[in-house]
Design a protein around this motif. Structure first.
Motif, PDB file in Angstrom:
ATOM      1  N   GLY A  57       0.801  -1.221   0.000  1.00  0.00           N
ATOM      2  CA  GLY A  57       0.000   0.000   0.000  1.00  0.00           C
ATOM      3  C   GLY A  57       0.830   1.266   0.000  1.00  0.00           C
ATOM      4  N   ASP A  58       0.287   2.311  -0.525  1.00  0.00           N
ATOM      5  CA  ASP A  58       0.811   3.672  -0.535  1.00  0.00           C
ATOM      6  C   ASP A  58       2.338   3.763  -0.418  1.00  0.00           C
ATOM      7  OD1 ASP A  58       0.625   6.370  -0.766  1.00  0.00           O
ATOM      8  OD2 ASP A  58       0.269   6.716   1.356  1.00  0.00           O
ATOM      9  N   PRO A  59       3.042   3.411  -1.480  1.00  0.00           N
ATOM     10  CA  PRO A  59       4.507   3.410  -1.393  1.00  0.00           C
ATOM     11  C   PRO A  59       5.089   4.825  -1.384  1.00  0.00           C
ATOM     12  CG  PRO A  59       3.826   2.963  -3.626  1.00  0.00           C
ATOM     13  CD  PRO A  59       2.563   3.023  -2.796  1.00  0.00           C
ATOM     14  N   ASP A  60       6.281   4.947  -0.784  1.00  0.00           N
ATOM     15  CA  ASP A  60       6.985   6.226  -0.809  1.00  0.00           C
ATOM     16  C   ASP A  60       7.543   6.499  -2.205  1.00  0.00           C
ATOM     17  OD1 ASP A  60       6.540   6.820   1.829  1.00  0.00           O
ATOM     18  OD2 ASP A  60       8.339   5.798   2.514  1.00  0.00           O
ATOM     19  N   TYR A  61       7.863   5.454  -2.936  1.00  0.00           N
ATOM     20  CA  TYR A  61       8.441   5.583  -4.272  1.00  0.00           C
ATOM     21  C   TYR A  61       7.427   5.055  -5.276  1.00  0.00           C
ATOM     22  CZ  TYR A  61      12.656   6.204  -1.580  1.00  0.00           C
ATOM     23  OH  TYR A  61      13.581   6.676  -0.692  1.00  0.00           O
ATOM     24  N   ASP A  62       6.838   5.995  -6.009  1.00  0.00           N
ATOM     25  CA  ASP A  62       5.798   5.636  -6.959  1.00  0.00           C
ATOM     26  C   ASP A  62       6.066   6.343  -8.278  1.00  0.00           C
ATOM     27  OD1 ASP A  62       3.476   4.474  -7.891  1.00  0.00           O
ATOM     28  OD2 ASP A  62       2.200   6.110  -7.192  1.00  0.00           O
ATOM     29  N   ALA A  63       5.753   5.678  -9.381  1.00  0.00           N
ATOM     30  CA  ALA A  63       5.968   6.280 -10.699  1.00  0.00           C
ATOM     31  C   ALA A  63       4.801   5.966 -11.616  1.00  0.00           C
ATOM     32  CB  ALA A  63       7.253   5.747 -11.308  1.00  0.00           C
ATOM     33  N   GLU A  64       4.525   6.899 -12.514  1.00  0.00           N
ATOM     34  CA  GLU A  64       3.504   6.685 -13.526  1.00  0.00           C
ATOM     35  C   GLU A  64       3.973   7.291 -14.839  1.00  0.00           C
ATOM     36  OE1 GLU A  64      -0.178   8.924 -13.217  1.00  0.00           O
ATOM     37  OE2 GLU A  64       0.759  10.188 -11.727  1.00  0.00           O
ATOM     38  N   VAL A  65       3.687   6.596 -15.927  1.00  0.00           N
ATOM     39  CA  VAL A  65       4.075   7.068 -17.251  1.00  0.00           C
ATOM     40  C   VAL A  65       3.112   8.166 -17.677  1.00  0.00           C
ATOM     41  CG1 VAL A  65       4.321   6.428 -19.679  1.00  0.00           C
ATOM     42  CG2 VAL A  65       5.084   4.859 -17.892  1.00  0.00           C
ATOM     43  N   ILE A  66       3.679   9.274 -18.112  1.00  0.00           N
ATOM     44  CA  ILE A  66       2.857  10.358 -18.655  1.00  0.00           C
ATOM     45  C   ILE A  66       2.623  10.085 -20.136  1.00  0.00           C
ATOM     46  CG2 ILE A  66       2.747  12.825 -19.128  1.00  0.00           C
ATOM     47  CD1 ILE A  66       4.563  13.198 -16.646  1.00  0.00           C
ATOM     48  N   THR A  67       3.722   9.841 -20.850  1.00  0.00           N
ATOM     49  CA  THR A  67       3.623   9.529 -22.272  1.00  0.00           C
ATOM     50  C   THR A  67       4.904   8.860 -22.740  1.00  0.00           C
ATOM     51  OG1 THR A  67       3.163  10.429 -24.463  1.00  0.00           O
ATOM     52  CG2 THR A  67       4.489  11.778 -23.016  1.00  0.00           C
ATOM     53  N   TYR A  68       4.813   8.146 -23.825  1.00  0.00           N
ATOM     54  CA  TYR A  68       6.000   7.639 -24.512  1.00  0.00           C
ATOM     55  C   TYR A  68       5.879   8.072 -25.968  1.00  0.00           C
ATOM     56  CZ  TYR A  68       2.698   3.823 -25.401  1.00  0.00           C
ATOM     57  OH  TYR A  68       1.595   3.096 -25.735  1.00  0.00           O
ATOM     58  N   THR A  69       6.945   8.687 -26.460  1.00  0.00           N
ATOM     59  CA  THR A  69       6.924   9.276 -27.790  1.00  0.00           C
ATOM     60  C   THR A  69       8.227   8.976 -28.516  1.00  0.00           C
ATOM     61  OG1 THR A  69       7.802  11.337 -26.898  1.00  0.00           O
ATOM     62  CG2 THR A  69       5.410  11.199 -27.110  1.00  0.00           C
ATOM     63  N   ASP A  70       8.341   9.532 -29.715  1.00  0.00           N
ATOM     64  CA  ASP A  70       9.565   9.441 -30.517  1.00  0.00           C
ATOM     65  C   ASP A  70      10.024   7.988 -30.663  1.00  0.00           C
ATOM     66  OD1 ASP A  70      11.616  10.375 -32.086  1.00  0.00           O
ATOM     67  OD2 ASP A  70      12.924  10.830 -30.384  1.00  0.00           O
ATOM     68  N   ILE A  71       9.104   7.152 -31.117  1.00  0.00           N
ATOM     69  CA  ILE A  71       9.411   5.734 -31.298  1.00  0.00           C
ATOM     70  C   ILE A  71      10.137   5.548 -32.630  1.00  0.00           C
ATOM     71  CG2 ILE A  71       8.408   3.438 -31.602  1.00  0.00           C
ATOM     72  CD1 ILE A  71       6.129   4.339 -29.773  1.00  0.00           C
ATOM     73  N   THR A  72      11.331   4.983 -32.550  1.00  0.00           N
ATOM     74  CA  THR A  72      12.141   4.662 -33.739  1.00  0.00           C
ATOM     75  C   THR A  72      12.601   3.214 -33.619  1.00  0.00           C
ATOM     76  OG1 THR A  72      14.238   5.326 -32.739  1.00  0.00           O
ATOM     77  CG2 THR A  72      12.964   7.058 -33.841  1.00  0.00           C
ATOM     78  N   ASP A  73      13.369   2.768 -34.605  1.00  0.00           N
ATOM     79  CA  ASP A  73      13.892   1.398 -34.553  1.00  0.00           C
ATOM     80  C   ASP A  73      14.944   1.224 -33.467  1.00  0.00           C
ATOM     81  OD1 ASP A  73      12.259   0.620 -36.606  1.00  0.00           O
ATOM     82  OD2 ASP A  73      13.762   0.898 -38.181  1.00  0.00           O
ATOM     83  N   THR A  74      15.474   2.321 -32.943  1.00  0.00           N
ATOM     84  CA  THR A  74      16.566   2.222 -31.963  1.00  0.00           C
ATOM     85  C   THR A  74      16.198   2.752 -30.578  1.00  0.00           C
ATOM     86  OG1 THR A  74      17.414   4.371 -32.664  1.00  0.00           O
ATOM     87  CG2 THR A  74      18.326   2.416 -33.751  1.00  0.00           C
ATOM     88  N   GLY A  75      14.961   3.190 -30.364  1.00  0.00           N
ATOM     89  CA  GLY A  75      14.626   3.688 -29.037  1.00  0.00           C
ATOM     90  C   GLY A  75      13.243   4.290 -28.915  1.00  0.00           C
ATOM     91  N   VAL A  76      12.916   4.652 -27.661  1.00  0.00           N
ATOM     92  CA  VAL A  76      11.661   5.306 -27.338  1.00  0.00           C
ATOM     93  C   VAL A  76      11.933   6.298 -26.206  1.00  0.00           C
ATOM     94  CG1 VAL A  76      10.984   3.487 -25.705  1.00  0.00           C
ATOM     95  CG2 VAL A  76       9.233   4.959 -26.680  1.00  0.00           C
TER      96      VAL A  76
END
Length: 144
Positions: A57-76
């Motif tokens: 429950g309710d962790p001190d360290y939490d993360a959420e993705v806002i967006t992922y963009t600039d998708i190419t063959d070598t990265g995101v």
């Protein structure tokens, strides 16, 4: 005259007094035992709930993705928001997956919060071995 069903009154049967022993009175039999058992079950379930909340429950360290963009063959490029303890630091694990779900890239990103700051927005490019379909944050943990 003989008795018929019409002459016997309906209801509870009538037994001769003293012939079949004492009948129990309806009501509470062992209220203290029942209350102790209920209290023990509630205490046990409360202990389990507290342990599970501490673990998940309710962790001190939490993360959420806002967006992922600039998708190419070598990265995101992944933009994500991290919650850390005030002025704390974290290491977040990012990963990129292909369309079939295979992991094609992974990166550990250190994140440092300024004094008095708890929420950070971070942008990081994850290098990949094939074209990714999605970029995501797997977890964040304390730095160190």
């Amino acid at each position: 005259m003989t008795e018929t069903h019409a002459t016997i009154p309906s209801g509870a049967p009538v037994f001769p007094p003293g012939r079949y022993g004492r009948r129990r009175e309806p009501g509470r039999r062992r209220p203290l035992l029942v209350r102790l058992l209920v209290a023990a079950v509630v205490a046990g379930l409360s202990l389990v709930a507290v342990q599970q909340y501490a673990r998940y429950g309710d962790p001190d360290y939490d993360a959420e993705v806002i967006t992922y963009t600039d998708i190419t063959d070598t990265g995101v490029q992944v933009d994500f928001r991290v919650t850390v303890p005030e002025g704390g630091a974290a290491v977040c694990l990012l990963r990129a997956r292909s369309h079939d779900g295979a992991e094609v890239g992974r990166a550990e990103v250190p994140v440092d919060a300024a004094p008095g700051e708890r929420h950070l927005t971070v942008r990081h490019r994850v290098a990949t071995t094939a074209r990714p379909f999605i970029g995501e944050v797997v977890r964040c943990r304390p730095a160190g």
